[in-house]
Design an enzyme around this catalytic site. Structure first.
Site, PDB file in Angstrom:
ATOM      1  N   GLU A 209       0.882  -1.175   0.000  1.00 32.94           N
ATOM      2  CA  GLU A 209       0.000   0.000   0.000  1.00 32.94           C
ATOM      3  C   GLU A 209       0.912   1.215   0.000  1.00 32.94           C
ATOM      4  O   GLU A 209       1.438   1.618   1.042  1.00 32.94           O
ATOM      5  CB  GLU A 209      -0.903  -0.016   1.248  1.00 32.94           C
ATOM      6  CG  GLU A 209      -1.855  -1.204   1.330  1.00 32.94           C
ATOM      7  CD  GLU A 209      -3.033  -1.094   0.357  1.00 32.94           C
ATOM      8  OE1 GLU A 209      -3.302   0.011  -0.152  1.00 32.94           O
ATOM      9  OE2 GLU A 209      -3.674  -2.124   0.098  1.00 32.94           O
ATOM     10  N   CYS A 243      -2.228   9.431   2.638  1.00 35.10           N
ATOM     11  CA  CYS A 243      -1.783   8.814   1.383  1.00 35.10           C
ATOM     12  C   CYS A 243      -2.693   9.152   0.212  1.00 35.10           C
ATOM     13  O   CYS A 243      -2.237   9.275  -0.913  1.00 35.10           O
ATOM     14  CB  CYS A 243      -1.685   7.303   1.550  1.00 35.10           C
ATOM     15  SG  CYS A 243      -3.216   6.548   2.083  1.00 35.10           S
TER      16      CYS A 243
HETATM   17  P1  NAD Z   1       8.203   4.736   4.956  1.00 39.24           P
HETATM   18  O1  NAD Z   1       8.249   3.928   3.726  1.00 39.24           O
HETATM   19  O2  NAD Z   1       9.345   5.631   5.258  1.00 39.24           O
HETATM   20  O3  NAD Z   1       8.055   3.776   6.239  1.00 39.24           O
HETATM   21  C1  NAD Z   1       7.091   2.752   6.312  1.00 39.24           C
HETATM   22  C2  NAD Z   1       7.597   1.641   7.201  1.00 39.24           C
HETATM   23  O4  NAD Z   1       8.784   1.096   6.652  1.00 39.24           O
HETATM   24  C3  NAD Z   1       7.928   2.064   8.612  1.00 39.24           C
HETATM   25  O5  NAD Z   1       7.414   1.113   9.509  1.00 39.24           O
HETATM   26  C4  NAD Z   1       9.431   2.103   8.641  1.00 39.24           C
HETATM   27  O6  NAD Z   1       9.967   1.754   9.886  1.00 39.24           O
HETATM   28  C5  NAD Z   1       9.833   1.072   7.610  1.00 39.24           C
HETATM   29  N1  NAD Z   1      11.072   1.429   6.916  1.00 39.24           N
HETATM   30  C6  NAD Z   1      11.521   2.663   6.602  1.00 39.24           C
HETATM   31  N2  NAD Z   1      12.704   2.587   5.928  1.00 39.24           N
HETATM   32  C7  NAD Z   1      12.986   1.261   5.828  1.00 39.24           C
HETATM   33  C8  NAD Z   1      14.057   0.524   5.237  1.00 39.24           C
HETATM   34  N3  NAD Z   1      15.098   1.149   4.645  1.00 39.24           N
HETATM   35  N4  NAD Z   1      14.036  -0.820   5.314  1.00 39.24           N
HETATM   36  C9  NAD Z   1      13.024  -1.464   5.913  1.00 39.24           C
HETATM   37  N5  NAD Z   1      11.966  -0.810   6.489  1.00 39.24           N
HETATM   38  C10 NAD Z   1      11.949   0.522   6.449  1.00 39.24           C
HETATM   39  O7  NAD Z   1       6.829   5.538   4.897  1.00 39.24           O
HETATM   40  P2  NAD Z   1       6.220   6.576   5.924  1.00 39.24           P
HETATM   41  O8  NAD Z   1       7.027   7.835   5.915  1.00 39.24           O
HETATM   42  O9  NAD Z   1       5.952   5.943   7.227  1.00 39.24           O
HETATM   43  O10 NAD Z   1       4.796   6.849   5.242  1.00 39.24           O
HETATM   44  C11 NAD Z   1       4.635   7.739   4.180  1.00 39.24           C
HETATM   45  C12 NAD Z   1       4.387   7.053   2.860  1.00 39.24           C
HETATM   46  O11 NAD Z   1       3.443   6.004   3.017  1.00 39.24           O
HETATM   47  C13 NAD Z   1       3.798   7.975   1.834  1.00 39.24           C
HETATM   48  O12 NAD Z   1       4.374   7.717   0.582  1.00 39.24           O
HETATM   49  C14 NAD Z   1       2.322   7.604   1.811  1.00 39.24           C
HETATM   50  O13 NAD Z   1       1.650   7.910   0.620  1.00 39.24           O
HETATM   51  C15 NAD Z   1       2.399   6.151   2.062  1.00 39.24           C
HETATM   52  N6  NAD Z   1       1.143   5.655   2.632  1.00 39.24           N
HETATM   53  C16 NAD Z   1       0.372   4.831   1.890  1.00 39.24           C
HETATM   54  C17 NAD Z   1      -0.850   4.403   2.401  1.00 39.24           C
HETATM   55  C18 NAD Z   1      -1.761   3.493   1.632  1.00 39.24           C
HETATM   56  O14 NAD Z   1      -2.696   2.979   2.221  1.00 39.24           O
HETATM   57  N7  NAD Z   1      -1.530   3.263   0.356  1.00 39.24           N
HETATM   58  C19 NAD Z   1      -1.246   4.823   3.663  1.00 39.24           C
HETATM   59  C20 NAD Z   1      -0.412   5.667   4.372  1.00 39.24           C
HETATM   60  C21 NAD Z   1       0.791   6.079   3.856  1.00 39.24           C
END
Ligand code: NAD
Length: 456
Positions: A209, A243
Site C-alpha cells: 500500500e 496517502c
Molecule cells: P516509509 O516507507 O518511510 O516507512 C514505512 C515503514 O517502513 C515504517 O514502519 C518504517 O519503519 C519502515 N522502513 C523505513 N525505511 C525502511 C528501510 N530502509 N528498510 C526497511 N523498512 C523501512 O513511509 P512513511 O514515511 O511511514 O509513510 C509515508 C508514505 O506512506 C507515503 O508515501 C504515503 O503515501 C504512504 N502511505 C500509503 C498508504 C496506503 O494505504 N496506500 C497509507 C499511508 C501512507
C-alpha cells in the site's frame, strides 16, 4: 525474545491449528475491540503527543474505521471462511469442486506513521479474521502510538498469535530477513521496493500500500463552492499527511480564479485564519519532513498560507498558484499541507500529461457531466477515487482499497482484507464410478474427433 524466537513461536502456534477455528478468531477479535475501547484515552493521548491530533479527528479518521472493520469481521467471518462450491467442468465428470479459504500462516504487517492505528491495526484485523498469526511493526516516527500499541497488544494477546515489534530500519530489516507466509506493507514507494525484494528471497506474497501524486480535476461545470470545500477538507486533513490526499489540482483556466478564491474561503471556514495551535489542525511529524516541505513552498507562487513555525513543526494550509509540471513541488508526493494549482485549457492534453506520470493511488473528479467522469475514469490508471468528493472512497468497506503499479499492489478493507490474507485452496473431489476412456492411450483419429466434438 529475539526476532527468530518470536517467529518460531508464531510458527508453532499456527501449527497447533488453534486459530483455524472460526470461533477462536471471533473471540480474539472481540477481545481486540474490548481492549481498544477500554483504552481509548491512552490511544488519544499518544497520538496527540506524536503530532497534535485531536480526539475528534482521531475518532473519525482512525478509531471509527477500526471499529467498523472489527465489527464487520466478527459479523461476517463465518460466511467469508466457508468453503465455496463451484461448477465442475465436463472433463471432470463425475465430480465436485470446492474452494477453501485457507490462512497463509505467519504474516507480517509493516505500517506507516501518518494514521498509525488504522494502517497497522486494520490489516492485523484482516489477518486475524483469516486465521493467520501476525507480527505488527508500526512506524518508529510516531513513537508514542507505536509504544501504546505494543503495550496493549503485547500485554493482552498470546505472542504466538499477535505481537508488536517496535523499531525502525534495523528492526524491520531483521524481520524481513525471516521467512513469512505473507507481508503486508504500507509506506513509501522506495521502501516498498526494499520490502518486495526481501520477500522475493522467500517467494513470500506481498501486498504493498504505497503513495503517489493524486490529482484532482476540476471542470468548468463543477459546483465550485462544494468542490472547494471537499478539496480543502481532504487536502488539509491531518495537515496533508494522508496517502490519498489530493496532491495537486488541475483546473480549467476559465474557472481557476473563482476556484482559488473559494478554496481560500473554505480553508478559513474549516481551520480559521490562524490554524496554529488549534485542535483542528495537526503538526508535521518531524523536522526532516518539515524541512522537506518548507523547500517545496515556492515563495513567489503562494496564493494563500505559507506561514511556518519550525519549533512547533507547523505549516499553515498553503495554496500555490501558477504552478507548472516542471516545478519541484510536482516531482514527488507532497505529503503535507501544500496544494499546487495548475490550470489547463485542453482536457485531451492534460489527460495525456497525467498518463505519462506514475499511477497515482487516488484521483478525484469534480464535474456533473457523466461523459467526462467516465472518460477520466477510463483513460487514467489509478488505484481508486471519488467523483465530486475526496478521500471518502476509502471509508466504504465494500470498495477494495489499494494502489496500482507505482502506488501499490493488492488491496484490503472488509471482505477484500480477508481475501488478501487467505490462500484459495481449490480441490476437485472425483467420483469413482466413471472413467472416460478418452484420457488414455492409444490415441487415434476417432478419439481425437470425438474429443473435439465434445470440447468445441
Ligand atoms: P516509509 O516507507 O518511510 O516507512 C514505512 C515503514 O517502513 C515504517 O514502519 C518504517 O519503519 C519502515 N522502513 C523505513 N525505511 C525502511 C528501510 N530502509 N528498510 C526497511 N523498512 C523501512 O513511509 P512513511 O514515511 O511511514 O509513510 C509515508 C508514505 O506512506 C507515503 O508515501 C504515503 O503515501 C504512504 N502511505 C500509503 C498508504 C496506503 O494505504 N496506500 C497509507 C499511508 C501512507
Amino acid at each position: 525474545m529475539t526476532t527468530l524466537e518470536l517467529i518460531n513461536l508464531q510458527r508453532e502456534f499456527f501449527n497447533k491449528h488453534i486459530n483455524q477455528e472460526v470461533k477462536y478468531r471471533i473471540e480474539q477479535l472481540k477481545l481486540f475491540r474490548k481492549i481498544l475501547k477500554e483504552n481509548e484515552s491512552l490511544l488519544f493521548e499518544a497520538i496527540d503527543k506524536d503530532f497534535g491530533k485531536s480526539q475528534y479527528e482521531t475518532y473519525i479518521t482512525e478509531l471509527s474505521l477500526i471499529y467498523h472493520e472489527i465489527n464487520l469481521a466478527i459479523k461476517k467471518v463465518r460466511k467469508w471462511s466457508k468453503p465455496k462450491y463451484v461448477w465442475t467442468n465436463l472433463a471432470n465428470f463425475p465430480g465436485k469442486s470446492r474452494i477453501i479459504p485457507e490462512p497463509f500462516g505467519n504474516t507480517l504487517v509493516i505500517g506507516a506513521w501518518n494514521y498509525p492505528y488504522l494502517l497497522t491495526l486494520n490489516p492485523a484485523i484482516s489477518a486475524l479474521a483469516a486465521g493467520n498469526t501476525v507480527i505488527i511493526k508500526p512506524s518508529e516516527l510516531a513513537l508514542h502510538t507505536s509504544a501504546i500499541m505494543a503495550k496493549l497488544i503485547n500485554e493482552n494477546f498470546d505472542a504466538g498469535l499477535m505481537h508488536v515489534v517496535e523499531g525502525g530500519v534495523k528492526e524491520t530489516t531483521d524481520l524481513l530477513e525471516q521467512r513469512f507466509d505473507k507481508i503486508f506493507f504500507t509506506g513509501s514507494t522506495a521502501v516498498g521496493r526494499i520490502v518486495m525484494q526481501a520477500a522475493a528471497n522467500h517467494l513470500t506474497p506481498v501486498t504493498l500500500e504505497l503513495g503517489g501524486k493524486s490529482p484532482v480535476f476540476v471542470l468548468p461545470d463543477a459546483n465550485l463552492k462544494m468542490s472547494a470545500k471537499r478539496i480543502a477538507w481532504g487536502k488539509f486533513l491531518n495537515a496533508g499527511q494522508t496517502c490519498v490526499a489530493p496532491d495537486y489540482v488541475l483546473v480549467h483556466k476559465d474557472i481557476k480564479e473563482e476556484l482559488l478564491q473559494e478554496l481560500k474561503k473554505q480553508v478559513e471556514i474549516i481551520h480559521g485564519d490562524e490554524p496554529k495551535g488549534k485542535e483542528t489542525y495537526v503538526r508535521i511529524i518531524n523536522k526532516r519532513h518539515f524541512d522537506r516541505l518548507n523547500e517545496l513552498i515556492h515563495r513567489d507562487k503562494i496564493f494563500c498560507g505559507g506561514e511556518t513555525d519550525e519549533e512547533q513543526l507547523y505549516i499553515s494550509p498553503t495554496i500555490l498558484d501558477n504552478v507548472s509540471f516542471d516545478d519541484k513541488v510536482m516531482e514527488d508526493e507532497i505529503f503535507g499541507p501544500i496544494l499546487p494549482v495548475i490550470e489547463f485549457n485542453n482536457l485531451e492534453e492534460i489527460i495525456k500529461k497525467v498518463r505519462t506520470r506514475p499511477n497515482p493511488l487516488a484521483m478525484y473528479i469534480f464535474t456533473k457531466k457523466r461523459k467526462i467522469k467516465e472518460r477520466l475514469i477510463k483513460e487514467i490508471s489509478f488505484g481508486g477515487g471519488s467523483v465530486n468528493d475526496t478521500i471518502l472512497h476509502l471509508s466504504n468497506s465494500k470498495l477494495p482499497f489499494g494502489g496500482k503499479g507505482f502506488s501499490g499492489t493488492g488491496n484490503y478493507h472488509g471482505k477484500a482484507g480477508f481475501d488478501t490474507f487467505s490462500h484459495k485452496k481449490s480441490i476437485l473431489f472425483k467420483g469413482l464410478w466413471f472413467e472416460p476412456f478418452l484420457k488414455y492411450a492409444p490415441y487415434n483419429k476417432f478419439k481425437l474427433k470425438l474429443l473435439r466434438w465434445i470440447i468445441e
